[in-house]
Scaffold this motif. Structure first.
Motif, PDB file in Angstrom:
ATOM      1  N   SER A 271      45.249  41.040  31.268  1.00 22.08           N
ATOM      2  CA  SER A 271      43.986  40.926  31.968  1.00 22.08           C
ATOM      3  C   SER A 271      43.175  41.764  31.191  1.00 22.08           C
ATOM      4  O   SER A 271      43.705  42.679  30.246  1.00 22.08           O
ATOM      5  CB  SER A 271      43.802  41.563  33.408  1.00 22.08           C
ATOM      6  OG  SER A 271      44.550  40.657  34.472  1.00 22.08           O
ATOM      7  N   THR A 278      36.652  40.151  35.026  1.00 30.14           N
ATOM      8  CA  THR A 278      37.990  40.357  34.581  1.00 30.14           C
ATOM      9  C   THR A 278      38.749  38.976  34.345  1.00 30.14           C
ATOM     10  O   THR A 278      38.959  38.204  35.384  1.00 30.14           O
ATOM     11  CB  THR A 278      38.931  41.418  35.444  1.00 30.14           C
ATOM     12  OG1 THR A 278      38.121  42.482  35.613  1.00 30.14           O
ATOM     13  CG2 THR A 278      40.136  41.626  34.956  1.00 30.14           C
ATOM     14  N   THR A 301      43.885  38.836  37.385  1.00 33.75           N
ATOM     15  CA  THR A 301      45.063  39.700  36.963  1.00 33.75           C
ATOM     16  C   THR A 301      46.420  39.603  37.389  1.00 33.75           C
ATOM     17  O   THR A 301      46.390  38.728  37.913  1.00 33.75           O
ATOM     18  CB  THR A 301      44.634  41.357  37.444  1.00 33.75           C
ATOM     19  OG1 THR A 301      45.481  42.303  36.559  1.00 33.75           O
ATOM     20  CG2 THR A 301      44.712  41.585  38.846  1.00 33.75           C
ATOM     21  N   TYR A 314      49.281  34.205  38.751  1.00 34.61           N
ATOM     22  CA  TYR A 314      48.447  35.340  38.925  1.00 34.61           C
ATOM     23  C   TYR A 314      47.771  35.680  39.934  1.00 34.61           C
ATOM     24  O   TYR A 314      47.570  34.916  40.994  1.00 34.61           O
ATOM     25  CB  TYR A 314      47.411  35.165  37.662  1.00 34.61           C
ATOM     26  CG  TYR A 314      46.237  34.073  37.723  1.00 34.61           C
ATOM     27  CD1 TYR A 314      45.148  34.381  38.414  1.00 34.61           C
ATOM     28  CD2 TYR A 314      46.750  32.835  37.719  1.00 34.61           C
ATOM     29  CE1 TYR A 314      44.179  33.130  38.528  1.00 34.61           C
ATOM     30  CE2 TYR A 314      46.025  31.762  37.788  1.00 34.61           C
ATOM     31  CZ  TYR A 314      44.572  31.794  38.256  1.00 34.61           C
ATOM     32  OH  TYR A 314      43.468  31.044  38.217  1.00 34.61           O
TER      33      TYR A 314
END
Length: 443
Positions: A271, A278, A301, A314
């Motif tokens: 990330s 992000t 992330t 994720y």
């Protein structure tokens, strides 16, 4: 001994032990265990000491038997019988045992073995596995290696027993890298540490001057990727276990975190935070070129590849709370798979490819759980004030995670649990520990 010499010795150990001599694969096993059941009744197994003629052989033989017994007991699938109950004294490893003496003490399987130390520092080890009720020899294997490798040979034998009796690969010949923590909660010292999966051969890899987080093993095993703060700036590093060499992957303008290797070990997925967003990026380790995979709003992330490298799971909060998503490895076809109550984080794809492990927060408790890769079949295996950061054993049958106690003086420890949820065990470390990562099997 210097840090560099310790790494060299480890590399030499791996090379020396790679030559294994198969003695025999005997009759088809009558004993077998179905480890896919929700509850497993541990199989009674007798582990005798390895036989040797000299005093040093006796000591190593006892030590090896203890390591094998401990490995099998910790799995929750086997129950080793106390040697005080043994009736027959084994004085020749490969000779057919008196099966009736072992049936009396309810041993369903018996292991015998022998050891011979040679003047040049090498040793020969043989083990045999016997089905007590079918009165058959199930397997035999011999090792010729350096005497200093005795502990690893014991793990390898435990793996072979596990494999023979369950039909699954073992996981005892593996290691754990984790973050060793010390000091006050408000100013923790965090450094990388590595150990065998049973806690032996513990070693610190970094000095704790810079904060470290999220270490992860390469599928090639001799490298670790991790996040380190240098001058309060997060950077992603590669650490070579064999040489002790540390290499920075890049100096990113924004915050980088949660790096993890691709299945082939040639890339890392991580990330990267920039401009208030992000997203997940893929970096080619050969060219150092990065490719952006996600473009959603918010935080995305904790990426983790499927074992075939085709998909990535994720964590993203685009739906209002952290949830688990899956996308193709090129970033396309992203879709949410978690729909239970609460929030989800730290998804990790099983090495078997069938399950995704995760951390879940719901009703004021943290849990370690698993679900199928389409989000179905969710099962919670643990719960506490704070359970977090699951990592899979190489065979995909056991999870390790870290648990933090409540309060400023609460300890942070590593725990393991199998997929039945019935074999929770603390993994002993010298001090507080977090962020564990399980290695592949030793090459």
């Amino acid at each position: 001994m210097s840090m560099k010499s310790m790494f060299v010795k480890t590399r030499h150990l791996i090379v020396m032990i790679s030559g294994l001599l198969m003695v025999s694969n005997m009759a088809r096993a009558e004993v077998n265990i179905d480890i896919t059941q929700g509850n497993v009744d541990p199989l009674p197994i007798a582990i005798t000491n390895f036989i040797g003629e000299l005093a040093p052989e006796h000591q190593i033989g006892r030590d090896m038997s203890e390591v094998i017994s401990n490995d099998l007991n910790r799995s929750g699938i086997f129950r080793t019988i106390d040697s005080k109950a043994f009736i027959q004294k084994i004085d020749s490893a490969g000779v057919r045992p008196r099966y009736s003496d072992w049936r009396v003490i309810n041993a369903q399987v018996l292991m015998t073995g022998g050891i011979e130390l040679e003047p040049d520092g090498m040793m020969k080890v043989k083990y045999y596995l016997w089905d007590v009720f079918a009165e058959e020899r199930l397997a035999g294997l011999a090792f010729n290696t350096e005497q200093s490798n005795w502990r690893r040979v014991a793990h390898l034998i435990a793996d072979k027993i596990y494999e023979k009796l369950t039909g699954e690969n073992g996981y005892f010949d593996s290691r754990i890298v984790y973050v060793a923590e010390s000091g006050k909660k408000t100013s923790r010292k965090k450094r990388l540490a590595i150990m065998d999966q049973d806690g032996a051969n513990h070693m610190f890899l970094t000095d704790g001057v810079d904060l470290v987080l999220t270490p992860r093993f390469s599928p090639k095993r001799h490298e670790i990727t991790y996040l380190s703060y240098f001058n309060d700036r997060p950077r992603v590093y590669l650490f070579n276990i064999q040489t002790g060499r540390q290499e920075m992957l890049g100096d990113f303008a924004g915050m980088t975190f949660a790096p993890r290797f691709s299945p082939d070990g040639d890339s890392i997925v991580m990330s990267y935070a920039a401009n208030g967003n992000t997203d997940i990026y893929l970096m080619d380790l050969r060219t150092r070129q990065s490719k952006r995979l996600t473009r959603g709003k918010g935080i995305e992330t904790s990426p983790s590849f499927s074992p075939d490298g085709k998909y990535i799971t994720y964590n993203a909060d685009r739906g209002g709370s952290p949830q688990i998503y899956v996308m193709k490895a090129d970033g396309s076809d992203a879709h949410r798979i978690s729909f239970g109550k609460g929030s989800y984080s730290t998804p990790v794809w099983s090495p078997r490819g069938d399950l995704i492990a995760f951390t879940k927060f719901t009703q004021g408790k943290f849990h370690i759980g698993v679900m199928r890769t389409d989000g179905s079949g969710e099962r919670l295996l643990s719960q506490s004030f704070l359970d977090e950061g699951p990592t899979w054993s190489p065979n995909g049958r056991v999870l390790m995670f870290f648990r933090q106690d409540r309060g400023d003086k609460g300890k942070t420890r590593l725990y393991s649990i199998d997929l039945t949820g019935n074999n929770l065990r603390e993994v002993i470390t010298p001090g507080d520990a977090s962020d564990p990562a399980w290695s592949p099997l030793n090459p």
